[in-house]
Scaffold this motif. Sequence first.
Motif, short mmCIF file in Angstrom:
data_model
loop_
_atom_site.label_atom_id
_atom_site.label_comp_id
_atom_site.label_asym_id
_atom_site.label_seq_id
_atom_site.Cartn_x
_atom_site.Cartn_y
_atom_site.Cartn_z
N LEU A 1 0.86 -0.99 -0.38
CA LEU A 1 -0.09 -0.52 0.16
C LEU A 1 0.99 1.15 -0.46
O LEU A 1 1.65 1.23 0.40
CB LEU A 1 -1.01 -0.20 1.42
N THR A 2 0.33 1.79 -1.06
CA THR A 2 1.20 4.25 -0.56
C THR A 2 0.38 4.20 0.39
O THR A 2 1.30 5.63 0.55
CB THR A 2 0.92 4.56 -2.33
N SER B 1 -8.03 1.69 -5.53
CA SER B 1 -7.20 1.49 -6.44
C SER B 1 -6.13 1.82 -6.22
O SER B 1 -5.10 1.76 -7.47
CB SER B 1 -8.37 1.08 -8.04
N GLU B 2 -6.00 2.89 -5.92
CA GLU B 2 -4.96 4.11 -6.28
C GLU B 2 -3.88 3.32 -5.26
O GLU B 2 -2.67 3.87 -5.60
CB GLU B 2 -5.05 5.31 -6.32
N THR B 3 -4.19 3.55 -4.08
CA THR B 3 -3.02 3.07 -2.65
C THR B 3 -2.07 1.16 -3.00
O THR B 3 -1.32 1.07 -2.46
CB THR B 3 -2.94 3.36 -2.08
N GLY B 4 -2.88 0.17 -3.70
CA GLY B 4 -2.86 -0.62 -3.96
C GLY B 4 -1.95 -1.36 -4.81
O GLY B 4 -2.67 -1.18 -6.40
#
Length: 576
Positions: A15-16, A22-25
């Motif tokens: 994760l970010t 869907s953006e952080t994974g």
Amino acid sequence: MATEFDNSLHWGFFLTGTTLTSETGKYVRVSELVLSALRAAGVFSNMVDGIVAPATDKLWLDKNFDPAVLKEWDATGASWVPMTYGRLFGRAAVDKLTVTGGTGNAVVVSQPAGFQADRLYLMTPTADNSGAATINVSGVGTYAVKYGDGADIGPNEFKTGRQAVLFFTGTRFEAVFPLDGLSTAVIAAQASADSAAASALLSQKYAANPEDVEVTPGLFSAFHWYRKSLAIWTNLTNTVAGWIHGSGTKAVLVDADEFGIADSEWSWSLSKVSWANIKAGIASATMTLTNKTIQDAASVSVKSTSNGPLISAESTDAGSTSGPQSELYRNSASPAANDFLGKIIFSGNRSDGTKATYSEIGSRVSDPTLGSVDSQLYIQSYVNNALSAFWFGAGMWHATTGVDPGTGKLNMLEVQQSGTPIRPLVKSASMNLTGLTAVDFTSIPSWAVRVTIALHAVQPSGTDNILVQVGDAGGGVKTSGYASASTVGTSPSTSSAGHVVRSAAASKSTNGTITLERLSSTNDYWVSSHAVADGTGGNSAAGGGSANLAATLDRVRFTLTGANTFSAGTVGISWE
């Protein structure tokens, strides 16, 4: 579930942020995730990822591939190569370079597995270097060998059998423990000892602190440096011993050659002596040798500047056997007839200052057979630049007269008494006179001073008398100028043609001797005398005569006064 990742099949997820969207994974290849984590932890801080290669001092995560490949720049091959376990973790290990050929200055080694830059290598040279050197890694290339400062290595940095530790930079090899740095620890030890004297408080620490324990930050005790020096010295002495053992052999020492010694006069410190010093010391030393053997020496020379006894042998034995003795032993495994044994040589200089042999005494084997050993002794000297030898065996003989004459015999060309030759009595073969008118005896030697003619049953065919004539090489047989006479009873016969011996009858059988004798060694007057008897009639004849030759007598003719022949008889001649 698999127990390990398959990089081509499995993906990692992270994760970010703190909330999965869907953006952080994110998902990436497992290997890339691990490498990124190591970079984040500072392990691979120099790793750059991308499709373009970075600077050659970086690690490159090459994303031209999927999965991406971790690479490093290989200076040896001048290319980017995949990072392996050996390349990653083998950098701190020391790998081996195996010498396969070349010379001390141009070494050839086989390529080790995983050969790469920034790594230590251990090499055992098979030859000494004499100066600048290179190492050819088979299949890779040739690299110079330098010191850390870039200078060429010095002579004997590579020594046969002594291991050398080398660091490969990618462009050259560097000597890690060069010989020229061995003295650094010793100098540091002395500096430490000098500093210790400045402080009484620190002296004990500087003297006895254990190895690797600092006295003050960065400073160590003398004992520490002693241990370091000892380790270096031990390595050095072992290395030097290996050098000496493996070095070449010098067959002939010269005066300038030097040797190291532990000097007792300087607290057993290292000093040097030259071969000239050693020779002078031995020459001035007095040594007693008892039952000692000088073995395998080509020659032993004893020199002196005086004319006194150079070698003296003394025996204190009170017995009656001979002593002291000197032995020259030819220890031959295959003795044979005519083998020469030891000899004593008398040498001196010629007029031009060069050495020459003047005389010799030696021995030779005649027969080495057990139970029948024979030998000969010779004494020889130079006469008119040619060898002249006397030999002693069963008899004695001169080299020019042949071989051993036999037990108790002497074979010489000439024997003299007070300068005058003593000539032997030489007998010529006798001659049968039957049917002859004359017999000539020639080749009488010039030294003959007496000639004796022996007659046995000599008979003329008529009434001729016997006549003896002398002669020389220049004038031949002398046929006139004689004054001679021979008498039987009161009946004389005379002759000027030769030395006459009265016979005067065919029935007379004459026996006896006629003697010719040289009057003086300074002239060639020959006088004769005879005493003969008639073997059939009982009469005898006696007489004499003289004649003067123009040269030395060399012939005698036995003939008759007339035209008769000899009907019987034998005549012989001898001279002395």
